[in-house]
Design a protein around this motif. Structure first.
Motif, short mmCIF file in Angstrom:
data_model
loop_
_atom_site.label_atom_id
_atom_site.label_comp_id
_atom_site.label_asym_id
_atom_site.label_seq_id
_atom_site.Cartn_x
_atom_site.Cartn_y
_atom_site.Cartn_z
N GLY A 177 -7.40 8.43 -27.59
CA GLY A 177 -7.59 7.70 -28.46
C GLY A 177 -8.92 6.81 -29.40
N PRO A 231 1.20 10.97 -30.32
CA PRO A 231 0.00 10.32 -29.26
C PRO A 231 -0.96 11.39 -28.75
CG PRO A 231 2.58 9.40 -28.48
CD PRO A 231 2.18 10.21 -29.20
N GLU A 232 -0.67 12.45 -28.59
CA GLU A 232 -1.43 13.77 -28.06
C GLU A 232 -2.28 13.96 -29.63
OE1 GLU A 232 2.82 13.38 -26.49
OE2 GLU A 232 2.31 13.81 -28.81
#
Length: 164
Positions: A47, A40-41
């Motif tokens: 995003g 996710p990072e």
């Protein structure tokens, strides 16, 4: 229908999921890493492509695991077993040169993996870590602006540690 048991003296099946977790845990301490998917990072913050600085990341995916079968009998009739375990390692970076530099750094860490590993109580020696193919850099237009990626084929040759 009963499940057949492995007879004494036959191959030891490697615990691949445990091996993958071991590799993942060792690499994630120094590399932004996802197991099968992007972490996710990684990539663009929140995003949102083009917003802020791109954070390079790596994705580790399992490939096929093969064995040539029992090779040399050990004492007491047990066979020494070896496995070739393949992985696809994909590197993502903001541009072509940065993804190449990033991949070089991570490759060094892959080649420095420990040479002894215990998987579910069975000790294995990593005979060889091989980068069989360094992937070509490719532009990834799934985001705008685009980023770059490349995928290496990595394999580990493991042999069960001989017992006395």
């Amino acid at each position: 229908m009963s499940i057949p048991t492995i007879a004494s003296g036959s191959n030891e099946v490697i615990k691949r999921s445990e091996l993958t977790k071991t590799i993942f845990d060792l690499l994630k301490s120094t590399v932004l890493l996802g197991r099968g998917v992007a972490p996710p990072e990684g990539g663009w913050p929140n995003g949102t492509p083009g917003s802020g600085a791109f954070v390079p990341y790596t994705v580790l995916k399992t490939g096929a695991a093969t064995t040539p079968g029992p090779s040399q009998p050990e004492r007491l009739g047990r066979y020494r077993t070896s496995w070739m375990v393949a992985y696809a390692v994909t590197f993502h970076g903001k541009n072509e040169s940065s993804v190449d530099e990033y991949a070089d750094t991570v490759r060094d860490q892959i080649l420095a993996l420990p040479r002894e590993v215990s998987l579910d109580g069975v000790d294995w020696t990593v005979q060889q870590v091989q980068i069989a193919r360094m992937g070509a850099t490719e532009r990834d237009d799934s985001t705008s602006p685009a980023h770059w990626r490349l995928t290496d084929d990595v394999s580990l040759h493991l042999s069960r540690v001989r017992t006395t």
